[in-house]
Design a protein around this motif. Structure first.
Motif, short mmCIF file in Angstrom:
data_model
loop_
_atom_site.label_atom_id
_atom_site.label_comp_id
_atom_site.label_asym_id
_atom_site.label_seq_id
_atom_site.Cartn_x
_atom_site.Cartn_y
_atom_site.Cartn_z
N ILE A 174 4.47 -19.94 80.05
CA ILE A 174 4.46 -21.45 80.57
C ILE A 174 6.00 -21.76 81.19
O ILE A 174 6.91 -20.80 79.80
N ASN A 175 5.93 -22.72 81.82
CA ASN A 175 7.03 -22.58 82.14
C ASN A 175 8.05 -24.60 80.82
O ASN A 175 7.09 -25.68 80.94
N PHE A 176 8.37 -23.91 79.71
CA PHE A 176 8.84 -24.63 78.83
C PHE A 176 9.77 -26.49 79.68
O PHE A 176 9.81 -27.17 79.28
N GLY A 177 9.91 -26.29 80.66
CA GLY A 177 10.90 -26.68 81.30
C GLY A 177 9.76 -27.70 82.18
O GLY A 177 10.30 -28.67 83.92
N GLN A 178 8.66 -27.58 82.33
CA GLN A 178 7.74 -27.99 82.86
C GLN A 178 8.18 -29.78 82.92
O GLN A 178 8.18 -30.56 84.37
#
Lengths: 300, 238
Positions: A37-41
């Motif tokens: 998953i993109n932790f910078g979402q």
């Protein structure tokens, strides 16, 4: 403490909670295909909101009127979000996944920090209002005052989730998406490119983040830090609901939104963030696979 | 149709294949037999792109394909029904079959109609699958999942099909059914590379066979020749 106020609070909170659900759904999309998953979402939400604001203002400066400017901005914002999602996949995720490393965690956080600085430099640090043709004046149903902007959030969130689910179930491309989620190697043997499917999931996830930004901005204003609290709660929702149930995130998102709204009303607005964190801690302690889920976020 | 030359491949530092060479002519069934750990499944995976060979050539219908991604090799006409079947458990039987034909079908709509002739063919071959077409593949029995895995590979109308351990974990009567199906496909002219533990059954259906030992081909020949080979009899047919 009358029931009308509780109902009022719960409903407007629940509608806002759908924003958390939508961002959590974005996590599910990429987790399904790539277990990442993109932790910078949150930064994608913010960046897309700023970009969409700029598009809207561009339309207004051409005297197109607010309705038309806003209407043209929405697809533009979604495409921008998809492109940013692809950037994250290419720059932060693909290499790490090819090497079977967990490097995507750090890389996606770093990309988020980069996007944050970029936004501060381009648009400044101030919070700005986001113009919308949707009126603020609430309308009344059964004695409850409901804000049209909150309804727009609900329609937008459920609309795009419904659309993506339909795509997944009815088209061959969607079935290929599910096949890669179920067994990446076997899907490759069918001629389905896992790399492209992961790209698709990151593009969709970026669009979904952009829509969350577009829907929530008229209510919260746009600023570099606009998504920092939202994203934390989207994580809570994803962890509590599990990473494989779209239905689960909607329920948990609405529940958390309602709880927050009640907490800030009865305990004071300083307690607004508390329910999300309590829920997160409880979920991790009691049911790390999520109430609705089988998969779990690998603990970092 | 399929040519494998001096293939080297492995996992990380450990090399499993140390120079495998074999050929599958069009319209023939070729069996690859050998003990556990000899490198049969690794050969299959190195052919279909699941692992990248470190040395050697894989030629499919005149094109070199070693080093390509598995999905690209599949699009060139190779269908690999893998060890352990690997059906898409949450998806329905019919969706599994449709995905087998993925590279030939439209991506969005109208794919069901375009694949209906192939679906009918597979359903005629395996009537059980027609009965269960709407059921999640993960709920099928092992034998049915094997039928599905074979059917899914056939949906691609492959130039060459790889079939890895179709009898694994199945009851003897189901194994017989699987081999009857292979004979039928052979009669229809399929080009097949078959990996099998049951050497005897494999030799009965094959036109030609290779025996693998420690990462390379130790003996090869027609089934009749291998059945007379003392070493093969002692190790695999005894």
């Amino acid at each position: 403490m009358n029931a009308a106020i509780i109902g009022q609070m719960a409903i407007s909170g629940a509608l806002m909670g759908l924003v958390y659900a939508l961002i959590a759904y974005g996590f599910q999309l990429t987790y399904a295909t790539s277990k990442s998953i993109n932790f910078g979402q949150g930064e994608l939400v913010m960046l897309s909101a700023f970009f969409s604001l700029t598009l809207t203002n561009l339309g207004l400066s051409q005297h197109w009127g607010l309705g038309l400017s806003y209407g043209l901005m929405v697809p533009g914002g979604l495409i921008f979000g998809a492109i940013m999602g692809l950037v994250v996949e290419r720059a932060g995720v693909r290499l790490a996944l090819e090497q079977k490393s967990e490097g995507w965690i750090l890389l996606s956080i770093i990309l988020g920090l980069f996007f944050f600085s970029a936004a501060e430099n381009i648009w400044g640090r101030d919070d700005r209002p986001f113009p919308t043709p949707i009126p603020e004046e609430p309308f009344h149903v059964l004695g409850l005052a409901i804000g049209p902007r909150e309804v727009a959030v609900a329609v937008g969130v459920l609309g795009i989730m419904g659309l993506i689910e339909l795509l997944k179930r009815k088209t061959l491309l969607g079935k290929a998406f599910e096949a890669v989620s179920a067994d990446r190697d076997a899907a490759e043997l069918m001629g389905i490119s896992a790399t492209r499917t992961v790209m698709l999931s990151y593009g969709l996830s970026g669009s979904v983040a952009a829509l969350a930004g577009i829907l929530v901005s008229p209510i919260t204003t746009v600023g570099p830090t606009m998504a920092s609290a939202i994203i934390l709660k989207a994580f809570s929702v994803a962890v509590v609901a599990g990473l494989d149930s779209g239905f689960g995130v909607v329920l948990v998102g609405m529940f958390l939104g309602a709880l927050e709204s009640l907490a800030s009303f009865y305990l004071g607005s300083g307690w607004r963030e508390a329910p999300g964190l309590v829920l997160l801690i409880l979920a991790l302690a009691l049911r790390p696979t999520g109430v609705f889920g089988k998969a779990t976020i690998r603990k970092v | 149709m399929l040519l494998v030359e001096d293939l080297h491949a492995g996992y990380g530092a450990s090399e499993v294949l140390t120079g495998t060479t074999l050929a599958v002519k069009q319209g023939t069934v070729v069996a690859l037999i050998g003990a556990n750990g000899a490198g049969k499944t690794t050969t299959m995976r190195a052919i279909s792109g699941g692992i990248h060979p470190t040395k050697g050539r894989v030629v499919l219908d005149g094109k070199e394909v070693q080093g390509l991604d598995a999905s690209a090799i599949a699009r060139l006409g190779l269908a690999h029904s893998p060890e352990g079947r690997k059906v898409f458990g949450p998806l329905s039987v019919e969706d599994n079959l449709l995905l087998g034909a993925y590279s030939r079908l439209p991506r969005f709509l109208g794919y069901r109609a375009k694949a209906s002739a192939d679906l009918d063919r597979v359903y005629d071959l395996f009537p059980k699958l027609r009965e269960r077409s709407g059921q999640a593949a993960g709920t099928l029995s092992g034998g049915e999942q094997q039928m599905l895995a074979i059917g899914r590979a056939l949906m691609a109308r492959p130039k060459v099909m790889l079939l890895d351990e179709p009898s694994m974990g199945l009851a003897p009567v189901i194994v017989q059914e699987v081999f009857r199906t292979i004979s039928r496909l052979k009669a229809e002219g399929i080009t097949l590379l078959l990996v099998e533990q049951f050497a005897k059954s494999a030799l009965e259906v094959a036109d030609y066979a290779y025996v693998m030992e420690r990462g390379r081909i130790a003996v090869e020949g027609t089934p009749a020749e291998l059945s007379r080979n003392e070493r093969v009899i002692a190790a695999y047919l005894g």
